[in-house]
Design a protein around this motif. Sequence first.
Motif, mmCIF file in Angstrom:
data_model
loop_
_atom_site.group_PDB
_atom_site.id
_atom_site.type_symbol
_atom_site.label_atom_id
_atom_site.label_comp_id
_atom_site.label_asym_id
_atom_site.label_seq_id
_atom_site.Cartn_x
_atom_site.Cartn_y
_atom_site.Cartn_z
ATOM 1 N N MET A 1 -2.379 -0.857 -7.425
ATOM 2 C CA MET A 1 -0.966 -0.519 -7.334
ATOM 3 C C MET A 1 -0.706 0.910 -7.802
ATOM 4 S SD MET A 1 0.957 -2.677 -5.905
ATOM 5 C CE MET A 1 2.391 -1.723 -6.307
ATOM 6 N N ALA A 2 -1.378 1.312 -8.895
ATOM 7 C CA ALA A 2 -1.200 2.681 -9.388
ATOM 8 C C ALA A 2 -1.686 3.681 -8.348
ATOM 9 C CB ALA A 2 -1.948 2.881 -10.705
ATOM 10 N N ALA A 3 -2.826 3.367 -7.721
ATOM 11 C CA ALA A 3 -3.360 4.255 -6.681
ATOM 12 C C ALA A 3 -2.420 4.310 -5.484
ATOM 13 C CB ALA A 3 -4.742 3.777 -6.243
ATOM 14 N N ALA A 4 -1.816 3.182 -5.139
ATOM 15 C CA ALA A 4 -0.884 3.139 -4.006
ATOM 16 C C ALA A 4 0.339 4.005 -4.276
ATOM 17 C CB ALA A 4 -0.455 1.697 -3.732
ATOM 18 N N GLU A 5 0.848 3.953 -5.502
ATOM 19 C CA GLU A 5 2.023 4.760 -5.845
ATOM 20 C C GLU A 5 1.706 6.250 -5.776
ATOM 21 O OE1 GLU A 5 3.229 3.280 -9.632
ATOM 22 O OE2 GLU A 5 3.683 1.283 -8.846
ATOM 23 N N ILE A 6 0.504 6.610 -6.263
ATOM 24 C CA ILE A 6 0.093 8.017 -6.193
ATOM 25 C C ILE A 6 -0.058 8.455 -4.740
ATOM 26 C CG2 ILE A 6 -1.765 9.648 -6.724
ATOM 27 C CD1 ILE A 6 -2.253 7.957 -9.287
ATOM 28 N N ALA A 7 -0.709 7.600 -3.930
ATOM 29 C CA ALA A 7 -0.905 7.933 -2.512
ATOM 30 C C ALA A 7 0.437 8.103 -1.808
ATOM 31 C CB ALA A 7 -1.730 6.839 -1.830
ATOM 32 N N TYR A 8 1.390 7.250 -2.147
ATOM 33 C CA TYR A 8 2.711 7.338 -1.516
ATOM 34 C C TYR A 8 3.394 8.656 -1.865
ATOM 35 C CZ TYR A 8 7.521 6.196 -0.279
ATOM 36 O OH TYR A 8 8.785 6.224 0.259
ATOM 37 N N GLU A 9 3.338 9.059 -3.143
ATOM 38 C CA GLU A 9 3.954 10.326 -3.538
ATOM 39 C C GLU A 9 3.283 11.519 -2.870
ATOM 40 O OE1 GLU A 9 4.544 11.129 -7.625
ATOM 41 O OE2 GLU A 9 6.278 9.798 -7.744
ATOM 42 N N ALA A 170 12.415 22.175 -9.652
ATOM 43 C CA ALA A 170 11.683 20.953 -9.309
ATOM 44 C C ALA A 170 10.831 21.155 -8.064
ATOM 45 C CB ALA A 170 12.671 19.803 -9.083
ATOM 46 N N ILE A 171 11.368 21.840 -7.071
ATOM 47 C CA ILE A 171 10.628 22.086 -5.827
ATOM 48 C C ILE A 171 9.344 22.849 -6.111
ATOM 49 C CG2 ILE A 171 10.692 23.431 -3.681
ATOM 50 C CD1 ILE A 171 13.700 22.585 -3.518
ATOM 51 N N ASP A 172 9.420 23.874 -6.949
ATOM 52 C CA ASP A 172 8.221 24.643 -7.283
ATOM 53 C C ASP A 172 7.169 23.752 -7.938
ATOM 54 O OD1 ASP A 172 9.379 26.937 -6.286
ATOM 55 O OD2 ASP A 172 10.068 27.653 -8.243
ATOM 56 N N GLY A 173 7.582 22.915 -8.882
ATOM 57 C CA GLY A 173 6.634 22.046 -9.573
ATOM 58 C C GLY A 173 6.047 20.979 -8.671
ATOM 59 N N LEU A 174 6.880 20.357 -7.847
ATOM 60 C CA LEU A 174 6.394 19.310 -6.944
ATOM 61 C C LEU A 174 5.464 19.879 -5.887
ATOM 62 C CD1 LEU A 174 9.756 17.371 -6.528
ATOM 63 C CD2 LEU A 174 7.716 16.576 -7.755
ATOM 64 N N ARG A 175 5.732 21.110 -5.466
ATOM 65 C CA ARG A 175 4.865 21.761 -4.494
ATOM 66 C C ARG A 175 3.471 22.001 -5.099
ATOM 67 N NH1 ARG A 175 6.970 24.178 -0.209
ATOM 68 N NH2 ARG A 175 8.895 24.837 -1.227
ATOM 69 N N GLU A 176 3.462 22.465 -6.339
ATOM 70 C CA GLU A 176 2.183 22.700 -7.008
ATOM 71 C C GLU A 176 1.386 21.413 -7.161
ATOM 72 O OE1 GLU A 176 2.899 24.581 -10.717
ATOM 73 O OE2 GLU A 176 3.724 26.431 -9.832
ATOM 74 N N GLN A 177 2.086 20.312 -7.392
ATOM 75 C CA GLN A 177 1.423 19.024 -7.578
ATOM 76 C C GLN A 177 1.179 18.286 -6.262
ATOM 77 O OE1 GLN A 177 3.875 16.884 -10.371
ATOM 78 N NE2 GLN A 177 3.582 18.385 -12.012
ATOM 79 N N VAL A 178 1.608 18.865 -5.156
ATOM 80 C CA VAL A 178 1.451 18.290 -3.813
ATOM 81 C C VAL A 178 2.010 16.863 -3.756
ATOM 82 C CG1 VAL A 178 -0.104 18.233 -1.833
ATOM 83 C CG2 VAL A 178 -0.733 19.572 -3.827
ATOM 84 N N ARG A 179 3.150 16.648 -4.378
ATOM 85 C CA ARG A 179 3.807 15.333 -4.357
ATOM 86 C C ARG A 179 4.844 15.375 -3.235
ATOM 87 N NH1 ARG A 179 4.965 14.411 -10.745
ATOM 88 N NH2 ARG A 179 5.526 12.300 -10.095
ATOM 89 N N LEU A 180 4.383 15.045 -2.035
ATOM 90 C CA LEU A 180 5.156 15.347 -0.836
ATOM 91 C C LEU A 180 6.396 14.483 -0.669
ATOM 92 C CD1 LEU A 180 2.379 16.053 1.807
ATOM 93 C CD2 LEU A 180 3.423 17.583 0.139
ATOM 94 N N VAL A 181 6.339 13.233 -1.107
ATOM 95 C CA VAL A 181 7.520 12.376 -0.945
ATOM 96 C C VAL A 181 8.683 12.866 -1.803
ATOM 97 C CG1 VAL A 181 8.446 10.062 -1.374
ATOM 98 C CG2 VAL A 181 6.314 10.329 -0.101
ATOM 99 N N PRO A 182 8.518 13.031 -3.122
ATOM 100 C CA PRO A 182 9.644 13.578 -3.889
ATOM 101 C C PRO A 182 9.965 15.024 -3.528
ATOM 102 C CG PRO A 182 7.703 13.332 -5.296
ATOM 103 C CD PRO A 182 7.391 12.646 -4.007
ATOM 104 N N LEU A 183 8.964 15.797 -3.085
ATOM 105 C CA LEU A 183 9.251 17.168 -2.647
ATOM 106 C C LEU A 183 10.221 17.159 -1.474
ATOM 107 C CD1 LEU A 183 8.831 20.229 -2.591
ATOM 108 C CD2 LEU A 183 6.765 19.841 -1.214
#
Length: 503
Positions: A1-9, A170-183
């Motif tokens: 489940m933790a891996a799924a949440e990360i993959a989704y983000e 937030a956009i700058d940070g999410l972009r760096e972390q490649v968290r595409l869903v919240p980005l």
Amino acid sequence: MAAAEIAYELGLVESARRLVDETTSFDLSARDKARLDWFGQITSGSVWFESGAARTFVTIAEQLRDGGDADMALRSLVPIAHRCWWTRTKTRTREYLVEAALAMGMADDDPRVLAVIGLAHPEETGPTILKRVSRMRLHEMTDPIAAMYVGIAAEKAGDFATGVRFLGSAIDGLREQVRLVPLTQALVHYAWAATQTGEWPAAAAAAHEAASLARDTRQPQYGLTAELVGVLATALRGTEADIESSLAEPERALLAMKGGPLLATAHLARGAAAIGDGRHDDAYHHLWPVFDETDSAFHRFMRWPALLDLVEAAAGSGQAGRLTDLIVELEAVSMHSGPPILRLNLACARPLLAAEDQAEPLFIAALAQDLSGYPFLRARTSFSLGRWLRRRRRSAESRSPLRESVSVFDALGAAAWSRRARQELRATGEKVGRRAPDLRDRLTAQELQIAQLAADGLSNRQIAERLFLSPRTIGGHLYRIFPKLEITARAQLRDAFADRVGD
């Protein structure tokens, strides 16, 4: 489940679904069953349409809280709170979600709490949000998700200027972390807020990127909203003669989905284009559905930033009398909830509704407001004051506010408004030249974004990594950008992006 949440983000939706499917072979705890239920709701898209979704999400959140995961419990409420903001939701349901968020056991200034209550019931929670956000310091916020939630809360409480700052970070940070869903989500919120603060090229670029990412991350509502917000930003600039072709596809998709209030942005875009051209009858026709509770496009909270457009359209088309009850209602909302954007729109609208001999002090009162975060509102009010003075044969006095409006319209790139202000200024007997052409108007939203990043000194590879494109694609865009900007070298980009303010 933790891996799924990360993959989704990360935007790996299919990988996330496969991981979730694997969990069915395990003996899951109540908490993990709740996480699984939440993930199923999110990936199905039913949160936007399913009857009883609020109770479903609150039940999941309570199970997560009782299982010891208050963080996930609060985050699980964000999607249904989004639905509350976008759809016609009963007051009791809004209150139910606010109560549920406050019962999760987190601090009352927790960014997740603020986002949920701001989305669910901004008229009631707005004053609390504004007070708590005012105490927060952006430089102390290291988590981009927290910054995104604070930005969303501020924007929904009507403080777009603060929302833009937190969402941009937030956009700058999410972009760096490649968290595409919240980005994707942060980009949409940023684009909407930036349209209200006059940062239209940035809003258009963010909307374009969000629309593309939404397709990759399977977030159709966010993608369609991004497309419409991008058209609104273009309409405000007045650089596109025909916005209908850009509105057609997202409107068709939303109509098929029975989007209702999701279509409000399209009405605002048409209204903005018409009011910029001085077509008051057309503007009123386009805008009124957003304010009409009997219309499917009615949106309770989008009325706040669109009020000045509607009032100006009504006053210019002889329909101001139809707004009496609406103004009384929104004045009461402003007194009770204090949304800055509504308060300022009301201040700038009052002189347009007043009797001729009572308008001047209302203009002065409007321009005495702190409009530093909303230069377009100030420029429009200066323009209206200048017109009012000229029509009362006070041409010499009218020149100062008209000059100010021309200067700000030019700086913002508000081409249609600039033309009208220049016409008024010429009518006073003052010689005024045409607006200096802004070559950036020739660029698409994506080209503008790439050119700005290159002007800031980023290499093709760095731009590609930032926008999730290939370096070769970036090079191809720059190849087409240079002749549009009438330059031949990368080093000239910085000068091309200097502010161009005409005489």
